[in-house]
Design a protein around this motif. Structure first.
Motif, PDB file in Angstrom:
ATOM      1  N   ILE A  52       0.835  -1.197   0.000  1.00 29.00           N
ATOM      2  CA  ILE A  52       0.000   0.000   0.000  1.00 29.00           C
ATOM      3  C   ILE A  52       0.875   1.254   0.000  1.00 29.00           C
ATOM      4  CG2 ILE A  52      -1.652   1.345   1.387  1.00 29.00           C
ATOM      5  CD1 ILE A  52      -3.017  -1.364   1.986  1.00 29.00           C
ATOM      6  N   ASP A  53       1.958   1.215   0.741  1.00 29.75           N
ATOM      7  CA  ASP A  53       2.885   2.342   0.762  1.00 29.75           C
ATOM      8  C   ASP A  53       3.391   2.646  -0.655  1.00 29.75           C
ATOM      9  OD1 ASP A  53       4.699   4.144   2.566  1.00 29.75           O
ATOM     10  OD2 ASP A  53       6.084   3.162   1.166  1.00 29.75           O
ATOM     11  N   ARG A  54       3.806   1.617  -1.391  1.00 29.84           N
ATOM     12  CA  ARG A  54       4.304   1.799  -2.770  1.00 29.84           C
ATOM     13  C   ARG A  54       3.223   2.378  -3.682  1.00 29.84           C
ATOM     14  NH1 ARG A  54       6.594  -3.042  -2.026  1.00 29.84           N
ATOM     15  NH2 ARG A  54       4.958  -4.111  -3.162  1.00 29.84           N
ATOM     16  N   ILE A  55       2.017   1.830  -3.586  1.00 31.47           N
ATOM     17  CA  ILE A  55       0.911   2.275  -4.449  1.00 31.47           C
ATOM     18  C   ILE A  55       0.565   3.735  -4.167  1.00 31.47           C
ATOM     19  CG2 ILE A  55      -1.554   1.930  -4.935  1.00 31.47           C
ATOM     20  CD1 ILE A  55      -0.889  -1.132  -4.224  1.00 31.47           C
ATOM     21  N   VAL A  56       0.481   4.098  -2.894  1.00 30.96           N
ATOM     22  CA  VAL A  56       0.141   5.471  -2.523  1.00 30.96           C
ATOM     23  C   VAL A  56       1.258   6.430  -2.938  1.00 30.96           C
ATOM     24  CG1 VAL A  56      -0.286   7.029  -0.565  1.00 30.96           C
ATOM     25  CG2 VAL A  56      -1.458   4.829  -0.686  1.00 30.96           C
ATOM     26  N   GLN A  57       2.500   6.031  -2.732  1.00 32.36           N
ATOM     27  CA  GLN A  57       3.627   6.888  -3.131  1.00 32.36           C
ATOM     28  C   GLN A  57       3.600   7.126  -4.643  1.00 32.36           C
ATOM     29  OE1 GLN A  57       5.988   8.345  -1.230  1.00 32.36           O
ATOM     30  NE2 GLN A  57       5.926   7.245   0.701  1.00 32.36           N
ATOM     31  N   PHE A  58       3.242   6.107  -5.415  1.00 25.64           N
ATOM     32  CA  PHE A  58       3.238   6.219  -6.873  1.00 25.64           C
ATOM     33  C   PHE A  58       2.077   7.079  -7.380  1.00 25.64           C
ATOM     34  CE2 PHE A  58       2.077   4.785 -11.152  1.00 25.64           C
ATOM     35  CZ  PHE A  58       3.285   4.989 -11.812  1.00 25.64           C
ATOM     36  N   HIS A  59       0.855   6.796  -6.902  1.00 20.29           N
ATOM     37  CA  HIS A  59      -0.342   7.457  -7.433  1.00 20.29           C
ATOM     38  C   HIS A  59      -0.709   8.752  -6.707  1.00 20.29           C
ATOM     39  CE1 HIS A  59      -1.486   4.520 -10.437  1.00 20.29           C
ATOM     40  NE2 HIS A  59      -1.258   3.562  -9.562  1.00 20.29           N
ATOM     41  N   PRO A  61      -2.853   9.402  -4.080  1.00 19.96           N
ATOM     42  CA  PRO A  61      -4.274   9.685  -3.851  1.00 19.96           C
ATOM     43  C   PRO A  61      -4.429  10.712  -2.727  1.00 19.96           C
ATOM     44  CG  PRO A  61      -3.685   7.570  -2.900  1.00 19.96           C
ATOM     45  CD  PRO A  61      -2.487   8.052  -3.671  1.00 19.96           C
ATOM     46  N   THR A  62      -5.566  11.397  -2.735  1.00 19.54           N
ATOM     47  CA  THR A  62      -5.821  12.429  -1.730  1.00 19.54           C
ATOM     48  C   THR A  62      -6.809  11.963  -0.658  1.00 19.54           C
ATOM     49  OG1 THR A  62      -7.486  13.350  -3.217  1.00 19.54           O
ATOM     50  CG2 THR A  62      -5.298  14.348  -3.279  1.00 19.54           C
ATOM     51  N   GLU A  63      -7.526  10.872  -0.947  1.00 19.57           N
ATOM     52  CA  GLU A  63      -8.493  10.341   0.013  1.00 19.57           C
ATOM     53  C   GLU A  63      -8.451   8.817  -0.029  1.00 19.57           C
ATOM     54  OE1 GLU A  63     -12.377  12.060  -0.624  1.00 19.57           O
ATOM     55  OE2 GLU A  63     -11.531  14.062  -0.851  1.00 19.57           O
ATOM     56  N   ALA A  88      -3.188  -2.148   6.594  1.00 17.54           N
ATOM     57  CA  ALA A  88      -3.575  -1.279   5.479  1.00 17.54           C
ATOM     58  C   ALA A  88      -3.845   0.137   5.972  1.00 17.54           C
ATOM     59  CB  ALA A  88      -4.805  -1.848   4.767  1.00 17.54           C
ATOM     60  N   ILE A  89      -4.611   0.265   7.040  1.00 19.95           N
ATOM     61  CA  ILE A  89      -4.938   1.587   7.577  1.00 19.95           C
ATOM     62  C   ILE A  89      -3.672   2.280   8.080  1.00 19.95           C
ATOM     63  CG2 ILE A  89      -6.155   2.814   9.431  1.00 19.95           C
ATOM     64  CD1 ILE A  89      -8.438   0.747   9.069  1.00 19.95           C
ATOM     65  N   ALA A  90      -2.790   1.531   8.741  1.00 21.36           N
ATOM     66  CA  ALA A  90      -1.539   2.119   9.232  1.00 21.36           C
ATOM     67  C   ALA A  90      -0.705   2.666   8.074  1.00 21.36           C
ATOM     68  CB  ALA A  90      -0.744   1.082  10.026  1.00 21.36           C
ATOM     69  N   ALA A  91      -0.644   1.940   6.965  1.00 23.27           N
ATOM     70  CA  ALA A  91       0.105   2.413   5.799  1.00 23.27           C
ATOM     71  C   ALA A  91      -0.509   3.702   5.258  1.00 23.27           C
ATOM     72  CB  ALA A  91       0.134   1.338   4.712  1.00 23.27           C
ATOM     73  N   ASP A  96      -0.217  10.191   5.729  1.00 20.64           N
ATOM     74  CA  ASP A  96      -1.077  11.355   5.991  1.00 20.64           C
ATOM     75  C   ASP A  96      -2.377  11.388   5.200  1.00 20.64           C
ATOM     76  OD1 ASP A  96       0.665  12.417   7.935  1.00 20.64           O
ATOM     77  OD2 ASP A  96       1.929  13.277   6.361  1.00 20.64           O
ATOM     78  N   LEU A  97      -2.909  10.218   4.854  1.00 19.57           N
ATOM     79  CA  LEU A  97      -4.215  10.166   4.202  1.00 19.57           C
ATOM     80  C   LEU A  97      -5.298  10.000   5.263  1.00 19.57           C
ATOM     81  CD1 LEU A  97      -3.642   7.882   1.101  1.00 19.57           C
ATOM     82  CD2 LEU A  97      -4.385  10.238   1.090  1.00 19.57           C
ATOM     83  N   ALA A  98      -6.363  10.765   5.129  1.00 12.95           N
ATOM     84  CA  ALA A  98      -7.531  10.553   5.982  1.00 12.95           C
ATOM     85  C   ALA A  98      -8.245   9.308   5.472  1.00 12.95           C
ATOM     86  CB  ALA A  98      -8.456  11.759   5.909  1.00 12.95           C
TER      87      ALA A  98
END
Length: 180
Positions: A52-59, A61-63, A88-91, A96-98
């Protein structure tokens, strides 16, 4: 424009789906699964977090939207699912995603219009809503459905906030609507 990541947590397969919301329109961005392929639970959790960290860093997302845990018949399965969900939630919050949480029933109701819809129905409606030519894998479709649910819910909340603000302004000027 808002970029929303949806997560369907699982201890062996964690689905993710990303949609872009621009006004009332939704556009598919990415979807897939994080496969843990390990017998060792701590290693699985590490892979979920890192994936999840990799996916969020790449894309970027804001939410984020995550499916809530349902109460399983097997307590051991429920604990493992809860741990996967926690990773998943911790990642997500670590970046800093809500995080908004939705029950499976809320997600299905939002996407299919029926809270007890089966996986096939969710897959077909996700295809239709996002104009996809191929059916996403079930866990990825569930994650996309969570993102779609959040897009619909956040749009409704924004409309309610505007209406409440307008209603407050109208009442402040003595022009509020009143029942007779």
């Amino acid at each position: 424009m808002t970029l929303i990541i949806g997560i369907d947590p699982g201890s062996r397969l964690t689905g993710y789906g990303i949609v872009e919301k621009q006004g009332a329109k939704l556009r598919f961005v990415d979807a897939g699964t994080i496969r843990t392929e390990s017998q060792d639970m701590p290693e699985r959790l590490k892979r979920i977090f890192a994936g999840i960290d990799r996916i969020v860093q790449f894309h970027q997302p804001t939410e984020a939207a995550v499916e809530q845990v349902f109460m399983a018949q097997n307590p051991d399965s429920a604990l493992k699912l809860g741990q996967a969900r926690g990773a998943a939630i911790a990642a997500l919050v670590n970046l800093d995603l809500a995080v908004s949480e939705y029950t499976a029933r809320q997600i299905k109701q939002s996407v299919v219009g029926y809270g007890a819809a089966d996986k096939e129905q969710v897959q077909m409606m996700v295809m239709r809503l996002l104009d996809l030519s191929i059916k996403p894998q079930a866990d990825a479709a569930d994650a996309l459905a969570a993102a779609i649910c959040h897009a619909h819910a956040s749009g409704s909340l924004n409309k309610m906030a505007v209406l409440n603000a307008l209603g407050g302004m109208a009442r402040g000027r003595g022009r509020g609507l009143r029942r007779r």
